[in-house]
Design an enzyme around this catalytic site. Structure first.
Site, PDB file in Angstrom:
ATOM      1  N   ASN A   9       0.862  -1.187   0.000  1.00 35.42           N
ATOM      2  CA  ASN A   9       0.000   0.000   0.000  1.00 35.42           C
ATOM      3  C   ASN A   9       0.896   1.233   0.000  1.00 35.42           C
ATOM      4  O   ASN A   9       1.488   1.569   1.016  1.00 35.42           O
ATOM      5  CB  ASN A   9      -0.896  -0.028   1.246  1.00 35.42           C
ATOM      6  CG  ASN A   9      -1.673   1.259   1.426  1.00 35.42           C
ATOM      7  OD1 ASN A   9      -1.837   2.036   0.484  1.00 35.42           O
ATOM      8  ND2 ASN A   9      -2.158   1.495   2.635  1.00 35.42           N
ATOM      9  N   TRP A  10       0.981   1.877  -1.155  1.00 37.11           N
ATOM     10  CA  TRP A  10       1.907   3.024  -1.270  1.00 37.11           C
ATOM     11  C   TRP A  10       1.389   4.268  -0.540  1.00 37.11           C
ATOM     12  O   TRP A  10       2.117   5.225  -0.378  1.00 37.11           O
ATOM     13  CB  TRP A  10       2.123   3.375  -2.750  1.00 37.11           C
ATOM     14  CG  TRP A  10       2.857   2.348  -3.544  1.00 37.11           C
ATOM     15  CD1 TRP A  10       3.123   1.040  -3.209  1.00 37.11           C
ATOM     16  CD2 TRP A  10       3.434   2.547  -4.844  1.00 37.11           C
ATOM     17  NE1 TRP A  10       3.820   0.424  -4.223  1.00 37.11           N
ATOM     18  CE2 TRP A  10       4.024   1.324  -5.237  1.00 37.11           C
ATOM     19  CE3 TRP A  10       3.506   3.628  -5.714  1.00 37.11           C
ATOM     20  CZ2 TRP A  10       4.671   1.156  -6.460  1.00 37.11           C
ATOM     21  CZ3 TRP A  10       4.148   3.471  -6.936  1.00 37.11           C
ATOM     22  CH2 TRP A  10       4.729   2.243  -7.303  1.00 37.11           C
ATOM     23  N   LYS A  11       0.127   4.247  -0.159  1.00 35.58           N
ATOM     24  CA  LYS A  11      -0.516   5.427   0.460  1.00 35.58           C
ATOM     25  C   LYS A  11      -0.327   6.640  -0.463  1.00 35.58           C
ATOM     26  O   LYS A  11      -0.230   6.483  -1.670  1.00 35.58           O
ATOM     27  CB  LYS A  11       0.044   5.687   1.861  1.00 35.58           C
ATOM     28  CG  LYS A  11       0.035   4.430   2.732  1.00 35.58           C
ATOM     29  CD  LYS A  11       0.199   4.742   4.183  1.00 35.58           C
ATOM     30  CE  LYS A  11       0.436   3.455   4.954  1.00 35.58           C
ATOM     31  NZ  LYS A  11       0.157   3.575   6.359  1.00 35.58           N
ATOM     32  N   HIS A  96      -9.496   0.874   4.994  1.00 38.37           N
ATOM     33  CA  HIS A  96      -8.195   1.077   5.653  1.00 38.37           C
ATOM     34  C   HIS A  96      -8.391   2.006   6.852  1.00 38.37           C
ATOM     35  O   HIS A  96      -9.214   2.923   6.800  1.00 38.37           O
ATOM     36  CB  HIS A  96      -7.199   1.683   4.652  1.00 38.37           C
ATOM     37  CG  HIS A  96      -5.800   1.698   5.172  1.00 38.37           C
ATOM     38  ND1 HIS A  96      -5.351   2.653   6.065  1.00 38.37           N
ATOM     39  CD2 HIS A  96      -4.754   0.862   4.957  1.00 38.37           C
ATOM     40  CE1 HIS A  96      -4.090   2.403   6.366  1.00 38.37           C
ATOM     41  NE2 HIS A  96      -3.695   1.325   5.710  1.00 38.37           N
ATOM     42  N   GLU A  98      -6.789   4.424   7.929  1.00 40.54           N
ATOM     43  CA  GLU A  98      -6.634   5.864   7.644  1.00 40.54           C
ATOM     44  C   GLU A  98      -7.908   6.428   7.015  1.00 40.54           C
ATOM     45  O   GLU A  98      -8.258   7.582   7.231  1.00 40.54           O
ATOM     46  CB  GLU A  98      -5.394   6.092   6.760  1.00 40.54           C
ATOM     47  CG  GLU A  98      -4.117   5.934   7.575  1.00 40.54           C
ATOM     48  CD  GLU A  98      -2.923   5.406   6.815  1.00 40.54           C
ATOM     49  OE1 GLU A  98      -2.903   5.470   5.569  1.00 40.54           O
ATOM     50  OE2 GLU A  98      -1.985   4.896   7.474  1.00 40.54           O
ATOM     51  N   GLU A 168      -5.279  -5.239  10.605  1.00 41.35           N
ATOM     52  CA  GLU A 168      -4.278  -4.203  10.807  1.00 41.35           C
ATOM     53  C   GLU A 168      -4.571  -3.454  12.111  1.00 41.35           C
ATOM     54  O   GLU A 168      -5.388  -2.525  12.116  1.00 41.35           O
ATOM     55  CB  GLU A 168      -4.308  -3.201   9.651  1.00 41.35           C
ATOM     56  CG  GLU A 168      -4.037  -3.820   8.300  1.00 41.35           C
ATOM     57  CD  GLU A 168      -3.490  -2.776   7.326  1.00 41.35           C
ATOM     58  OE1 GLU A 168      -2.354  -2.970   6.878  1.00 41.35           O
ATOM     59  OE2 GLU A 168      -4.165  -1.787   7.054  1.00 41.35           O
ATOM     60  N   GLY A 174       2.188   2.267  10.696  1.00 34.69           N
ATOM     61  CA  GLY A 174       3.056   3.428  10.534  1.00 34.69           C
ATOM     62  C   GLY A 174       3.762   3.849  11.814  1.00 34.69           C
ATOM     63  O   GLY A 174       4.352   4.930  11.882  1.00 34.69           O
ATOM     64  N   SER A 214       3.339  -2.132  10.397  1.00 33.11           N
ATOM     65  CA  SER A 214       4.797  -2.100  10.576  1.00 33.11           C
ATOM     66  C   SER A 214       5.483  -3.417  10.196  1.00 33.11           C
ATOM     67  O   SER A 214       6.434  -3.847  10.862  1.00 33.11           O
ATOM     68  CB  SER A 214       5.163  -1.689  12.007  1.00 33.11           C
ATOM     69  OG  SER A 214       4.706  -0.367  12.262  1.00 33.11           O
ATOM     70  N   GLY A 235       2.876  -1.170   4.341  1.00 32.52           N
ATOM     71  CA  GLY A 235       2.868   0.258   4.021  1.00 32.52           C
ATOM     72  C   GLY A 235       4.285   0.753   3.789  1.00 32.52           C
ATOM     73  O   GLY A 235       4.863   0.553   2.716  1.00 32.52           O
ATOM     74  N   GLY A 236       4.869   1.367   4.812  1.00 29.87           N
ATOM     75  CA  GLY A 236       6.184   2.009   4.690  1.00 29.87           C
ATOM     76  C   GLY A 236       7.250   1.159   3.997  1.00 29.87           C
ATOM     77  O   GLY A 236       7.975   1.656   3.120  1.00 29.87           O
TER      78      GLY A 236
HETATM   79  C1  PEP Z   1      -0.748   0.027   5.835  1.00 32.90           C
HETATM   80  O1  PEP Z   1      -0.675   1.086   5.245  1.00 32.90           O
HETATM   81  O2  PEP Z   1      -1.704  -0.721   5.607  1.00 32.90           O
HETATM   82  C2  PEP Z   1       0.303  -0.323   6.787  1.00 32.90           C
HETATM   83  C3  PEP Z   1       0.205  -1.452   7.422  1.00 32.90           C
HETATM   84  O3  PEP Z   1       1.331   0.576   6.956  1.00 32.90           O
HETATM   85  P1  PEP Z   1       2.753   0.288   7.686  1.00 32.90           P
HETATM   86  O4  PEP Z   1       3.282  -1.012   7.125  1.00 32.90           O
HETATM   87  O5  PEP Z   1       3.599   1.453   7.331  1.00 32.90           O
HETATM   88  O6  PEP Z   1       2.479   0.164   9.147  1.00 32.90           O
END
Ligand code: PEP
Length: 252
Positions: A9-11, A96, A98, A168, A174, A214, A235-236
């Site tokens: 997930n590039w956000k 999600h 966010e 999640e 994040g 994470s 994500g990251g």
């Molecule tokens: C996500 O965006 O779904 C996510 C899990 O982000 P991160 O891996 O950065 O925690």
């Protein structure tokens, strides 16, 4: 046997130019090996069409990070399932955290979005997870149950053949603080049992449940070796081809 699925997930990261760069790096790395794991990338809307062209002939699937539940009309700023299909998307991330926290998306709206995804044959990656406060108040299982029951209300299992659930925990997204493999497995097991109760044991047994929060090369193997963890929503760590690739390797 469930196939592991790792999705990135590039956000709201990467303009068109840097999207092209990242995709070519990922493709180069992937070409060096054959992977059993299914790989999905979810770039921002503005990069989807180009991504789709670049991914032709590769084993990487394309997903979007969100969509609205209507086909077209006066919904300024929104993107419809048909628009996603027209640029080559096969998957869509829905609910999600966010979206839920920053944009106030309710379980009911997420339900309508899943309904729209199913109608237009997009494969939903349905995200659920508790906040830190909810975990500390021992409400994790209640929150997860409510999100699943309301998010999947009105569906039968035949309609949800392409569903993926991503657990999640909000406190792990994040933050650099992942759930421990045991904490994640406990919730994944609960989700599978609940899905069995609502639908059937066969459906539950075949359902892909990803962990997200994470995930990085240092923890991905331990997380994904748990019996009910079938991959990761990253994500990251998916914004750099080498860490994304290491996570994919650890899923193998
Ligand atoms: C996500 O965006 O779904 C996510 C899990 O982000 P991160 O891996 O950065 O925690």
């Amino acid at each position: 046997m469930r196939t592991k699925i790792v999705a990135g997930n590039w956000k709201m990261n990467n303009d068109l130019y840097s999207s092209i760069n990242l995709i070519s790096h990922i493709k180069n790395e992937l070409n060096k090996n054959k992977f059993e794991t299914k790989i999905i990338i979810c770039p921002p809307f503005t990069s989807l069409e180009t991504a789709s062209t670049l991914l032709k002939g590769s084993s990487i699937f394309l997903g979007a990070q969100n969509m609205y539940c209507e086909e077209s009309g006066a919904f300024t700023g929104e993107i419809s399932p048909l628009m996603l299909k027209s640029v080559g998307c096969e998957y869509v991330v829905l609910g999600h955290s966010e979206r839920r926290t920053i944009f106030q998306e309710s379980n009911q709206l997420v339900n309508q979005k899943i309904r729209a995804a199913v109608k237009y044959s997009l494969k939903p990656i349905f995200c659920i997870g508790e906040t830190l406060k909810e975990r500390e108040q021992n409400k994790t299982f209640d929150v997860i149950e409510k999100q699943i029951r309301e998010g999947l209300e009105g569906f039968n299992e035949n309609e949800l053949g392409n569903l993926i659930i991503a657990y999640e925990p909000v406190w792990a997204i994040g933050t650099g603080r992942n759930a421990s493999p045991e904490q994640a497995q406990e919730v994944h097991k609960f989700i599978r049992k609940l899905i069995e109760k609502i639908f059937s044991s066969t459906f539950a047994e075949n359902l892909i449940i990803q962990y997200g929060g994470s995930v990085k090369p240092e923890n991905s193997k331990d997380l994904m070796s748990q019996p009910d963890i079938d991959g990761a929503l990253v994500g990251g760590a998916c914004l750099k081809s080498d860490s994304f690739l290491k996570i994919i390797e650890s899923a193998e």
